[in-house]
Design a protein around this motif. Structure first.
Motif, mmCIF file in Angstrom:
data_model
loop_
_atom_site.group_PDB
_atom_site.id
_atom_site.type_symbol
_atom_site.label_atom_id
_atom_site.label_comp_id
_atom_site.label_asym_id
_atom_site.label_seq_id
_atom_site.Cartn_x
_atom_site.Cartn_y
_atom_site.Cartn_z
ATOM 1 N N VAL A 131 42.527 41.434 30.530
ATOM 2 C CA VAL A 131 42.329 40.092 31.070
ATOM 3 C C VAL A 131 40.875 39.919 31.506
ATOM 4 C CG1 VAL A 131 43.043 38.478 32.879
ATOM 5 C CG2 VAL A 131 44.722 39.999 31.833
ATOM 6 N N VAL A 132 40.272 38.788 31.110
ATOM 7 C CA VAL A 132 38.904 38.465 31.524
ATOM 8 C C VAL A 132 38.998 37.510 32.708
ATOM 9 C CG1 VAL A 132 36.697 37.455 30.839
ATOM 10 C CG2 VAL A 132 38.037 38.776 29.186
ATOM 11 N N HIS A 133 38.362 37.892 33.806
ATOM 12 C CA HIS A 133 38.388 37.113 35.046
ATOM 13 C C HIS A 133 37.084 36.366 35.238
ATOM 14 C CE1 HIS A 133 42.055 39.040 36.622
ATOM 15 N NE2 HIS A 133 41.610 40.102 35.976
ATOM 16 N N LYS A 134 37.149 35.313 36.032
ATOM 17 C CA LYS A 134 35.955 34.548 36.387
ATOM 18 C C LYS A 134 35.199 35.318 37.473
ATOM 19 C CE LYS A 134 34.459 30.105 38.175
ATOM 20 N NZ LYS A 134 34.903 28.806 38.696
ATOM 21 N N LEU A 135 33.906 35.511 37.265
ATOM 22 C CA LEU A 135 33.075 36.224 38.227
ATOM 23 C C LEU A 135 32.735 35.306 39.393
ATOM 24 C CD1 LEU A 135 31.532 38.846 38.849
ATOM 25 C CD2 LEU A 135 29.608 37.894 37.591
ATOM 26 N N ALA A 186 42.380 39.299 42.489
ATOM 27 C CA ALA A 186 43.327 40.317 42.006
ATOM 28 C C ALA A 186 42.843 41.731 42.293
ATOM 29 C CB ALA A 186 43.583 40.144 40.510
ATOM 30 N N ALA A 187 41.553 41.921 42.473
ATOM 31 C CA ALA A 187 41.002 43.238 42.789
ATOM 32 C C ALA A 187 39.929 43.064 43.849
ATOM 33 C CB ALA A 187 40.403 43.891 41.549
ATOM 34 N N VAL A 188 39.845 44.016 44.749
ATOM 35 C CA VAL A 188 38.854 43.912 45.807
ATOM 36 C C VAL A 188 37.712 44.905 45.646
ATOM 37 C CG1 VAL A 188 40.441 42.958 47.499
ATOM 38 C CG2 VAL A 188 40.214 45.429 47.288
ATOM 39 N N ASP A 189 37.817 45.836 44.713
ATOM 40 C CA ASP A 189 36.785 46.852 44.524
ATOM 41 C C ASP A 189 35.784 46.398 43.468
ATOM 42 O OD1 ASP A 189 35.216 49.065 44.191
ATOM 43 O OD2 ASP A 189 36.847 50.435 43.692
ATOM 44 N N PRO A 190 34.582 45.963 43.876
ATOM 45 C CA PRO A 190 33.608 45.483 42.900
ATOM 46 C C PRO A 190 33.100 46.580 41.973
ATOM 47 C CG PRO A 190 32.640 45.576 45.081
ATOM 48 C CD PRO A 190 34.096 45.882 45.239
ATOM 49 N N SER A 218 29.546 36.746 31.374
ATOM 50 C CA SER A 218 30.308 35.494 31.269
ATOM 51 C C SER A 218 31.665 35.642 31.951
ATOM 52 C CB SER A 218 30.497 35.095 29.811
ATOM 53 O OG SER A 218 31.176 36.112 29.105
ATOM 54 N N GLY A 219 32.131 36.848 32.119
ATOM 55 C CA GLY A 219 33.377 37.158 32.799
ATOM 56 C C GLY A 219 33.415 38.647 33.067
ATOM 57 N N VAL A 220 34.437 39.092 33.781
ATOM 58 C CA VAL A 220 34.570 40.518 34.085
ATOM 59 C C VAL A 220 36.012 40.970 33.887
ATOM 60 C CG1 VAL A 220 32.637 40.669 35.708
ATOM 61 C CG2 VAL A 220 34.876 40.015 36.552
ATOM 62 N N ARG A 221 36.157 42.244 33.625
ATOM 63 C CA ARG A 221 37.467 42.883 33.525
ATOM 64 C C ARG A 221 37.615 43.844 34.697
ATOM 65 N NH1 ARG A 221 39.228 42.006 28.206
ATOM 66 N NH2 ARG A 221 37.536 41.602 26.748
ATOM 67 N N ILE A 222 38.848 44.103 35.083
ATOM 68 C CA ILE A 222 39.125 45.100 36.107
ATOM 69 C C ILE A 222 39.382 46.401 35.365
ATOM 70 C CG2 ILE A 222 40.629 45.821 37.988
ATOM 71 C CD1 ILE A 222 41.356 42.806 38.310
ATOM 72 N N GLY A 223 38.471 47.336 35.509
ATOM 73 C CA GLY A 223 38.596 48.602 34.791
ATOM 74 C C GLY A 223 38.628 48.359 33.291
ATOM 75 N N LEU A 252 25.985 51.909 50.873
ATOM 76 C CA LEU A 252 27.023 51.093 50.241
ATOM 77 C C LEU A 252 26.503 49.691 49.964
ATOM 78 C CD1 LEU A 252 29.866 50.639 49.210
ATOM 79 C CD2 LEU A 252 30.584 50.185 51.562
ATOM 80 N N ALA A 253 25.766 49.116 50.915
ATOM 81 C CA ALA A 253 25.207 47.781 50.717
ATOM 82 C C ALA A 253 24.249 47.772 49.525
ATOM 83 C CB ALA A 253 24.501 47.302 51.980
ATOM 84 N N ALA A 254 23.421 48.803 49.394
ATOM 85 C CA ALA A 254 22.489 48.898 48.263
ATOM 86 C C ALA A 254 23.253 49.043 46.950
ATOM 87 C CB ALA A 254 21.543 50.072 48.465
ATOM 88 N N THR A 255 24.321 49.816 46.955
ATOM 89 C CA THR A 255 25.151 49.994 45.757
ATOM 90 C C THR A 255 25.781 48.667 45.343
ATOM 91 O OG1 THR A 255 25.617 52.280 46.363
ATOM 92 C CG2 THR A 255 27.135 51.240 44.812
ATOM 93 N N LEU A 256 26.268 47.909 46.315
ATOM 94 C CA LEU A 256 26.900 46.618 46.013
ATOM 95 C C LEU A 256 25.882 45.595 45.523
ATOM 96 C CD1 LEU A 256 29.399 46.458 48.993
ATOM 97 C CD2 LEU A 256 29.924 46.907 46.581
ATOM 98 N N ARG A 257 24.674 45.616 46.078
ATOM 99 C CA ARG A 257 23.622 44.719 45.589
ATOM 100 C C ARG A 257 23.272 45.040 44.132
ATOM 101 N NH1 ARG A 257 21.030 46.262 50.425
ATOM 102 N NH2 ARG A 257 21.471 44.775 52.054
ATOM 103 N N ARG A 258 23.148 46.323 43.836
ATOM 104 C CA ARG A 258 22.822 46.744 42.468
ATOM 105 C C ARG A 258 23.948 46.345 41.509
ATOM 106 N NH1 ARG A 258 21.741 51.691 43.520
ATOM 107 N NH2 ARG A 258 23.814 52.509 43.119
ATOM 108 N N ARG A 259 25.199 46.483 41.939
ATOM 109 C CA ARG A 259 26.350 46.119 41.101
ATOM 110 C C ARG A 259 26.329 44.628 40.806
ATOM 111 N NH1 ARG A 259 28.610 47.397 37.104
ATOM 112 N NH2 ARG A 259 30.812 47.053 36.913
ATOM 113 N N ARG A 260 25.978 43.837 41.807
ATOM 114 C CA ARG A 260 25.913 42.385 41.619
ATOM 115 C C ARG A 260 24.841 42.033 40.594
ATOM 116 N NH1 ARG A 260 23.302 38.074 44.888
ATOM 117 N NH2 ARG A 260 24.311 36.159 44.263
ATOM 118 N N GLU A 261 23.705 42.712 40.662
ATOM 119 C CA GLU A 261 22.640 42.485 39.685
ATOM 120 C C GLU A 261 23.087 42.861 38.278
ATOM 121 O OE1 GLU A 261 19.248 44.666 41.060
ATOM 122 O OE2 GLU A 261 19.107 43.483 42.912
#
Length: 101
Positions: free
Chosen positions: A41-45, A62-66, A32-37, A17-26
């Motif tokens: 709405v564009v959110h600040k990363l 607003a969301a906890v699942d990266p 410039s921003g992210v959407r939830i699904g 899980l830690a490796a998956t989250l590191r890869r997601r962060r990369e």
């Protein structure tokens, strides 16, 4: 029985899980921003720490699942994300004269 003096070896599931989250962060690092699904709405990363791992997150929480975050182009449109951080700047300091700008 485990020896408390021995370093703790991470469980394979946690390390995966830690490796998956590191890869997601990369993957989101240059967004410039992210959407939830598929949201509009564009959110600040932002980055949050989870078990010593830097995890991609959104500023307004607003969301906890990266893993649901997707990169978005264009400006941040989330009013909560835009408002975070302004509270400290706009808060009146006790005993200080209020300036009308």
């Amino acid at each position: 029985m485990t020896d408390p003096d021995q370093p703790r070896i991470p469980e394979p599931d946690v390390e995966h899980l830690a490796a998956t989250l590191r890869r997601r962060r990369e993957e989101l690092a240059h967004a410039s921003g992210v959407r939830i699904g598929r949201g509009d709405v564009v959110h600040k990363l932002a980055t949050h720490m989870w078990a010593g791992v830097a995890v991609p997150a959104i500023a307004c929480h607003a969301a906890v699942d990266p893993l649901r975050l997707t990169a978005a182009s264009g400006p941040v449109t989330c009013r909560r994300c835009l408002g975070r951080g302004r509270g400290e700047r706009d808060r009146q300091t006790p005993g200080q004269t209020v300036l009308d700008l």
